[in-house]
Design a protein around this motif. Structure first.
Motif, PDB file in Angstrom:
ATOM      1  N   PHE A  12      53.468  62.541  41.193  1.00 25.89           N
ATOM      2  CA  PHE A  12      53.540  63.471  42.313  1.00 25.89           C
ATOM      3  C   PHE A  12      54.468  64.628  41.967  1.00 25.89           C
ATOM      4  N   GLY A  13      54.098  65.809  42.425  1.00 25.79           N
ATOM      5  CA  GLY A  13      54.918  66.989  42.212  1.00 25.79           C
ATOM      6  C   GLY A  13      55.421  67.543  43.534  1.00 25.79           C
ATOM      7  N   VAL A  14      56.384  68.446  43.447  1.00 25.38           N
ATOM      8  CA  VAL A  14      56.917  69.061  44.650  1.00 25.38           C
ATOM      9  C   VAL A  14      55.901  70.039  45.238  1.00 25.38           C
ATOM     10  N   VAL A  15      56.034  70.306  46.520  1.00 26.34           N
ATOM     11  CA  VAL A  15      55.147  71.245  47.204  1.00 26.34           C
ATOM     12  C   VAL A  15      55.603  72.654  46.855  1.00 26.34           C
ATOM     13  N   SER A  16      54.749  73.383  46.143  1.00 25.90           N
ATOM     14  CA  SER A  16      55.131  74.686  45.607  1.00 25.90           C
ATOM     15  C   SER A  16      53.974  75.666  45.736  1.00 25.90           C
ATOM     16  N   PRO A  17      54.264  76.954  45.901  1.00 23.86           N
ATOM     17  CA  PRO A  17      53.187  77.944  46.006  1.00 23.86           C
ATOM     18  C   PRO A  17      52.296  78.031  44.782  1.00 23.86           C
ATOM     19  N   ASN A  18      52.791  77.568  43.634  1.00 22.57           N
ATOM     20  CA  ASN A  18      51.962  77.651  42.424  1.00 22.57           C
ATOM     21  C   ASN A  18      51.463  76.291  41.954  1.00 22.57           C
ATOM     22  N   HIS A  19      51.470  75.296  42.846  1.00 24.80           N
ATOM     23  CA  HIS A  19      50.965  73.984  42.440  1.00 24.80           C
ATOM     24  C   HIS A  19      49.457  74.070  42.193  1.00 24.80           C
ATOM     25  N   PRO A  20      48.981  73.511  41.073  1.00 23.88           N
ATOM     26  CA  PRO A  20      47.550  73.610  40.759  1.00 23.88           C
ATOM     27  C   PRO A  20      46.642  72.948  41.777  1.00 23.88           C
ATOM     28  N   GLY A  21      47.204  72.126  42.666  1.00 24.60           N
ATOM     29  CA  GLY A  21      46.385  71.499  43.686  1.00 24.60           C
ATOM     30  C   GLY A  21      45.973  72.447  44.799  1.00 24.60           C
ATOM     31  N   LEU A  22      46.656  73.586  44.913  1.00 21.48           N
ATOM     32  CA  LEU A  22      46.287  74.565  45.929  1.00 21.48           C
ATOM     33  C   LEU A  22      45.004  75.281  45.528  1.00 21.48           C
ATOM     34  N   PRO A  23      44.188  75.680  46.493  1.00 27.46           N
ATOM     35  CA  PRO A  23      42.980  76.447  46.168  1.00 27.46           C
ATOM     36  C   PRO A  23      43.339  77.724  45.404  1.00 27.46           C
ATOM     37  N   LYS A  24      42.510  78.091  44.437  1.00 27.09           N
ATOM     38  CA  LYS A  24      42.797  79.254  43.598  1.00 27.09           C
ATOM     39  C   LYS A  24      42.991  80.545  44.388  1.00 27.09           C
TER      40      LYS A  24
END
Length: 431
Positions: free
Chosen positions: A80-92
């Motif tokens: 698990f990673g931190v919630v970040s504006p550049n996390h790859p899980g966010l829509p492109k």
């Protein structure tokens, strides 16, 4: 500039506010947790409703847990990673818009703040300054913390209607962290102002006006620390800012962002812990009497304060890949909300969890400071300051009483008080 700021607020906060209202209208516990009064408290009926749905139920499109063991597992799991504006899980498209609207300010809740950065960058940042917050360095501050606490307690007696937040709880940690960073005493009031306006940026779902005001102050913070690092290039110092300046692997933006993080995180947690602790102890005179009779229990009392009413109520993580937890599949990119307050009131770990008990044997097992690689870097400092300041205050004024209910800070996730007027009562006879 205003349009970019508003767009960034919409992506990071406005949409979440709309989502929370939609969830609440559907009767989902998650929405009620976010919007209901005291919804994030460990004793909230909404947290209990979530607990009854399972260890990590999915609702309103996200997973959420108030289970102690699950929270601790996820905090420590590199899956698990931190919630970040550049996390790859966010829509492109979202990531593209966030990148285009990045103002380059030292926002606590955005990279390159160590708080919201995963390895390898997180490892670099923490390694640079970790020694300054290690056991030996913090132990060496004990005498100075005691001096500052005594000085402030001395002033309370001559202060009309003293406020234990502005006149005490905030002043101790800001004095210590400013000295660690090498910042002058005449900056203390400004640092407190910046901390107060920047604290909401650690939350999500902020109102537009709150976000706008915080960003405006961040411009001042950025310019101030840029000047500090410019001066350090010519006149190196042996302090925490000096450590950051001496690391050639860090960019100027990384230096400024993490200096701002240390400033705010260095005293926000302690301000909240001291304020919460004073309110709890003043409201539980039987516990105060026990501590007066058995002062060796103070160390455990600090842990129970953190467990019962910790400064941070909820955090989040994003699955880096598909993960199975407690027979449930968490797909890659899924957001998992961790109710730290709920975990610290998990009856499976803390019997009778809604009872404040300074003798609780396992109080120190709380997750108030998180766990794993993102565990609070300043936890030792906060414990030291709390373990000195609170006994000193109540030793001097054992009959201290709140002068009316304390005024809460409008923050929801960071539990804190904005003001706490008190009646000091009789001064104890020196021993």
């Amino acid at each position: 500039m205003a349009t970019r700021t508003w767009t960034r607020w919409l992506l990071m906060h406005g949409l979440l506010r709309t989502f929370a209202r939609w969830s609440a209208r559907r009767g989902e516990p998650l929405g009620k947790l976010s919007l209901g009064p005291d919804g994030l408290l460990g004793s909230s009926p909404y947290i209990e409703e979530i607990r009854q749905r399972g260890t990590i139920p999915r609702m309103s499109g996200v997973h959420i847990t108030a289970d102690y063991e699950v929270c601790r597992l996820i905090l420590r799991d590199r899956s698990f990673g931190v919630v970040s504006p550049n996390h790859p899980g966010l829509p492109k498209p979202i990531r593209w818009l966030l990148a285009r609207t990045d103002p380059g300010l030292p926002n606590l809740g955005e990279p390159p703040s160590m708080l919201v950065t995963d390895p390898p960058d997180h490892t670099r940042y923490r390694r640079t300054i970790g020694q300054a917050f290690g056991p030996k360095a913090i132990a060496a501050l004990e005498q100075r913390v005691a001096e500052v606490a005594e000085e402030l307690i001395d002033r309370l007696e001559s202060t009309p209607r003293p406020d234990l937040i502005g006149d005490f709880s905030a002043r101790i940690p800001v004095t210590i962290i400013a000295e660690m960073l090498g910042l002058p005493p005449d900056m203390h009031s400004t640092l407190l102002k910046w901390g107060d306006s920047g604290a909401p940026l650690l939350e999500r779902g902020l109102a537009w006006s709150t976000y706008r005001d915080a960003v405006e102050d961040l411009v001042e913070v950025k310019h101030y620390f840029e000047r500090q690092f410019d001066e350090l290039e010519n006149e190196p110092r042996d302090d925490v800012l000096g450590m950051l300046a001496a690391d050639d692997a860090l960019t100027r933006r990384e230096q400024v962002a993490n200096a701002a993080l240390l400033l705010d995180a260095g005293f926000l947690t302690t301000v909240n812990m001291l304020g919460n602790g004073i309110a709890l102890l003043a409201g539980h005179p039987d516990q105060l009497e026990l501590l007066a009779a058995e002062p060796w229990r103070w160390r455990n009392a600090i842990e129970e304060i953190l467990r019962y009413d910790g400064p941070v109520r909820m955090t989040g993580r994003v699955a880096n890949h598909d993960v199975d937890i407690d027979h449930q599949r968490i797909p890659a990119g899924s957001l998992v909300l961790l109710s730290l307050a709920g975990a610290n009131h998990d009856p499976a770990v803390f019997p009778d969890p809604h009872r404040f008990d300074v003798t609780r044997e396992n109080a120190a097992e709380h997750l108030a400071f998180g766990s794993g690689i993102h565990g609070c870097l300043g936890s030792r400092l906060a414990r030291l300051e709390g373990g000195i300041a609170l006994p000193a205050l109540f030793d001097r004024y054992p009959d201290l009483r709140l002068d009316g209910p304390p005024i809460p800070h409008p923050l929801r996730n960071l539990h804190a008080y904005r003001s706490m007027p008190v009646e000091l009562g009789a001064r104890a006879t020196p021993r």
